[in-house]
Design an enzyme around this catalytic site. Structure first.
Site, PDB file in Angstrom:
ATOM      1  N   HIS A 157      -0.556  13.419  38.083  1.00  0.00           N
ATOM      2  CA  HIS A 157      -0.716  13.895  39.366  1.00  0.00           C
ATOM      3  C   HIS A 157      -0.729  15.547  39.468  1.00  0.00           C
ATOM      4  CE1 HIS A 157      -1.161  10.020  41.042  1.00  0.00           C
ATOM      5  NE2 HIS A 157      -0.108   9.792  40.358  1.00  0.00           N
ATOM      6  N   ASP A 365      -1.462  23.276  41.906  1.00  0.00           N
ATOM      7  CA  ASP A 365      -1.860  22.085  42.454  1.00  0.00           C
ATOM      8  C   ASP A 365      -2.604  21.477  42.224  1.00  0.00           C
ATOM      9  OD1 ASP A 365      -1.168  20.186  44.437  1.00  0.00           O
ATOM     10  OD2 ASP A 365      -1.915  21.556  46.232  1.00  0.00           O
TER      11      ASP A 365
HETATM   12  C1  GDG Z   1       0.707  15.494  43.870  1.00  0.00           C
HETATM   13  C2  GDG Z   1       0.339  16.603  43.013  1.00  0.00           C
HETATM   14  C3  GDG Z   1      -1.706  15.545  44.083  1.00  0.00           C
HETATM   15  C4  GDG Z   1       2.423  16.544  53.962  1.00  0.00           C
HETATM   16  N1  GDG Z   1       2.870  16.664  54.814  1.00  0.00           N
HETATM   17  C5  GDG Z   1       3.042  15.489  55.765  1.00  0.00           C
HETATM   18  C6  GDG Z   1       2.748  14.744  55.158  1.00  0.00           C
HETATM   19  N2  GDG Z   1       1.962  15.065  53.859  1.00  0.00           N
HETATM   20  C7  GDG Z   1       1.308  14.610  53.253  1.00  0.00           C
HETATM   21  C8  GDG Z   1      -0.403  14.653  53.036  1.00  0.00           C
HETATM   22  C9  GDG Z   1      -0.766  13.882  51.728  1.00  0.00           C
HETATM   23  C10 GDG Z   1       0.722  14.464  51.109  1.00  0.00           C
HETATM   24  O1  GDG Z   1       1.046  13.973  52.070  1.00  0.00           O
HETATM   25  C11 GDG Z   1       0.520  15.492  50.201  1.00  0.00           C
HETATM   26  O2  GDG Z   1      -0.597  15.548  49.054  1.00  0.00           O
HETATM   27  P1  GDG Z   1      -0.582  16.589  47.874  1.00  0.00           P
HETATM   28  O3  GDG Z   1      -1.688  15.788  47.418  1.00  0.00           O
HETATM   29  O4  GDG Z   1      -1.080  17.693  49.163  1.00  0.00           O
HETATM   30  O5  GDG Z   1       0.255  17.194  47.093  1.00  0.00           O
HETATM   31  P2  GDG Z   1       1.952  16.733  46.744  1.00  0.00           P
HETATM   32  O6  GDG Z   1       2.871  15.489  47.845  1.00  0.00           O
HETATM   33  O7  GDG Z   1       1.961  17.384  46.461  1.00  0.00           O
HETATM   34  O8  GDG Z   1       1.602  15.462  45.916  1.00  0.00           O
HETATM   35  C12 GDG Z   1      -0.838  16.685  44.506  1.00  0.00           C
HETATM   36  C13 GDG Z   1      -1.466  14.724  44.381  1.00  0.00           C
HETATM   37  O9  GDG Z   1      -0.337  14.479  43.844  1.00  0.00           O
HETATM   38  C14 GDG Z   1      -1.464  13.072  43.943  1.00  0.00           C
HETATM   39  O10 GDG Z   1      -2.299  12.982  42.789  1.00  0.00           O
HETATM   40  O11 GDG Z   1      -2.556  15.787  44.694  1.00  0.00           O
HETATM   41  O12 GDG Z   1      -1.410  18.088  43.666  1.00  0.00           O
HETATM   42  O13 GDG Z   1       0.867  17.822  43.439  1.00  0.00           O
HETATM   43  O14 GDG Z   1      -1.601  12.598  51.408  1.00  0.00           O
HETATM   44  O15 GDG Z   1      -1.048  13.923  53.828  1.00  0.00           O
HETATM   45  N3  GDG Z   1       2.271  13.367  55.892  1.00  0.00           N
HETATM   46  C15 GDG Z   1       3.092  13.109  56.899  1.00  0.00           C
HETATM   47  N4  GDG Z   1       3.590  14.665  57.314  1.00  0.00           N
HETATM   48  C16 GDG Z   1       3.416  15.732  56.699  1.00  0.00           C
HETATM   49  O16 GDG Z   1       4.725  15.929  57.449  1.00  0.00           O
HETATM   50  N5  GDG Z   1       2.740  11.990  57.256  1.00  0.00           N
END
Ligand code: GDG
Length: 459
Positions: A157, A365
């Protein structure tokens, strides 16, 4: 049809709305096919206190959840130590933050071996095993050592760093060799695949047979980009829900005279949060017409609080947002609303939709799902603008965002100014292209494409 077995560090009930991107995506993938989801329960126990027990099994609709508790010392070494103190920073190009001299490797191997032993007992001969992320790189090697011959796929990821950065990890050869125990490796982007190809060519003299098949260490593995997506329909339905609508109405009311910008991230140094705040300060400095008007709502959900670098970052963000507010704030206008708290998932689409601009500016990322969620949540008639870091995996797919270099404070400030003032027809045109892209390559595509490739991969 073979049964799907998903393995990840954490397991979540797919019937409940989960917080993180990985949990949401995997829950969605399993809910449509059924199967087994195996991982850590999230509970840490005293040594010898149940961690040697068989996994606990729960039924969640068509999915069986199998979870293990971990002893404190193993959890600390595996999760906080090696996975998040070594692999996470190095894979995100932060050698300065990597704790390379810590001796957590043993704990990492121990937990992977424990996972393998417990999982092997549950596997059927024709299962398809899909293992996720940097916590579990050596799991297939451990499973193969126990005689498991099932097809095994691995999805990373997070980004794979260039070979010279990877080589800073003392055990880099062992890690990369471990990947060859899989039949298929999925990466988020073509850049990651290129880093993999260069590494195995330079360090392991791998033969590249076909386009995406590599031969080394006496095995062959297929490696390709299978970028993760979101469930666009599900997210849009969430946007129609009462909580999202209430959030939108509240924000419209409170910020009727303002222009809202939004950032939603886990509090993590890879997300470029201090750089983003400095770019916003630069916007206020260079374009004074935004004073009294632009408000940046930055949600930084607590994350990995046991790792030192995260506590330092938290302090830096609090001081930076305080400094901007005291320098520019008025009695009736605070430029930055910084929250070190998670927002309920049901409300997120309302927050995204209220914002004219999203700042998604990670320094690095794997993908970044917030960029995709923001696009899905927009009103196509009057959509907001996505400012996206060129160092997010998402930038390979989302070329119609305003792509920026997040290290360049002035460039991000200028892109933000352009986003705030973008004419309606340009906003609509960019949004339509972005939405079509995230729809075509959504989470269903990701799941299907990975599984189809794994089913075809020659063992
Ligand atoms: C890893 C990789 C890759 C965030 N703050 C809140 C919240 N979130 C949710 C978002 C989104 C998820 O969390 C974050 O996803 P990301 O993709 O931005 O990042 P990582 O957690 O670092 O994930 C990344 C991912 O895996 C999938 O393969 O894209 O690059 O690092 O869904 O909405 N959700 C809630 N409250 C928050 O304050 N409910």
């Amino acid at each position: 049809m073979p049964r799907l077995v998903v393995v990840s560090n954490r397991v979540a009930d797919p019937r409940k709305t989960a917080a993180g991107g990985l949990a949401v995506a995997l829950g969605e993938a399993l809910a449509s096919s059924g199967g087994l989801w195996f991982g850590w329960s999230g509970h840490v126990v005293a040594a010898g206190d149940g961690s040697d027990a068989a996994p606990k099994l729960h039924r969640a609709g068509p999915v069986t959840l199998a979870t293990l508790d971990l002893p404190q010392a193993d959890h600390d070494a595996y999760y906080l130590g090696y996975a998040n103190g070594v692999l996470w920073p190095v894979f995100h190009n932060r050698l300065d933050l990597a704790e390379l001299d810590r001796s957590d490797l043993d704990g990492y191997r121990r937990v992977n071996r424990l996972f393998a032993q417990r999982l092997a007992a549950l596997l059927r001969p024709d299962d398809l095993v899909w293992i996720h992320d940097y916590h579990l790189i050596p799991l297939a090697t451990e499973l193969r050592a126990l005689g498991c011959q099932q097809r095994m796929g691995f999805f990373l990821h997070i980004p794979l760093p260039p070979p010279l950065v990877m080589a800073a990890i003392p055990q880099h050869e062992w890690l990369m060799r471990s990947l060859f125990a899989y039949d298929l490796i999925g990466f988020q982007s073509e850049t990651d695949v290129a880093h993999f190809a260069r590494y195995v060519h330079n360090e392991a003299r791998a033969e590249q047979r076909e386009n995406d098949v590599f031969e080394a260490f006496g095995r062959s593995v297929r490696a390709r980009a299978v970028p993760i997506g979101i469930d666009v329909d599900e997210f849009q339905r969430l946007g129609q829900g009462r909580e999202a609508q209430d959030m939108l109405a509240t924000l419209h009311r409170q910020y009727a005279q303002r222009q809202l910008l939004v950032g939603v991230d886990r509090l993590d140094y890879s997300k470029g949060l201090p750089q983003r705040l400095r770019a916003f300060r630069r916007l206020l400095q260079d374009h004074p017409e935004n004073r009294g008007k632009a408000v940046l709502v930055q949600v930084a959900a607590p994350s990995r609080e046991g790792v030192t670098a995260y506590a330092d970052l938290r302090a830096e963000l609090e001081s930076l947002s305080g400094a901007i507010n005291s320098e520019y704030g008025e009695l009736d206008w605070m430029p930055v609303r910084y929250m070190h708290r998670a927002v309920a998932r049901m409300r997120l689409p309302g927050l995204y939709r209220a914002a004219r601009v999203a700042l998604v500016t990670p320094l690095r990322d794997g993908m970044n799902l917030v960029a995709k969620e923001y696009v899905a949540a927009q009103d196509p008639v009057d959509p907001g603008v996505l400012v996206l870091s060129r160092f997010a995996g998402a930038a390979e797919q989302m070329r119609d965002a305003l792509l920026v270099n997040p290290y360049d404070t002035q460039a991000v400030a200028e892109a933000t100014q352009r986003a705030l003032n973008m004419p309606l027809d340009e906003r609509q045109a960019r949004h339509a292209l972005l939405l079509a892209g995230i729809r075509e390559f959504d989470v269903h595509w990701w799941h299907r494409h990975f599984i189809d490739n794994l089913s075809d991969a020659s063992a």
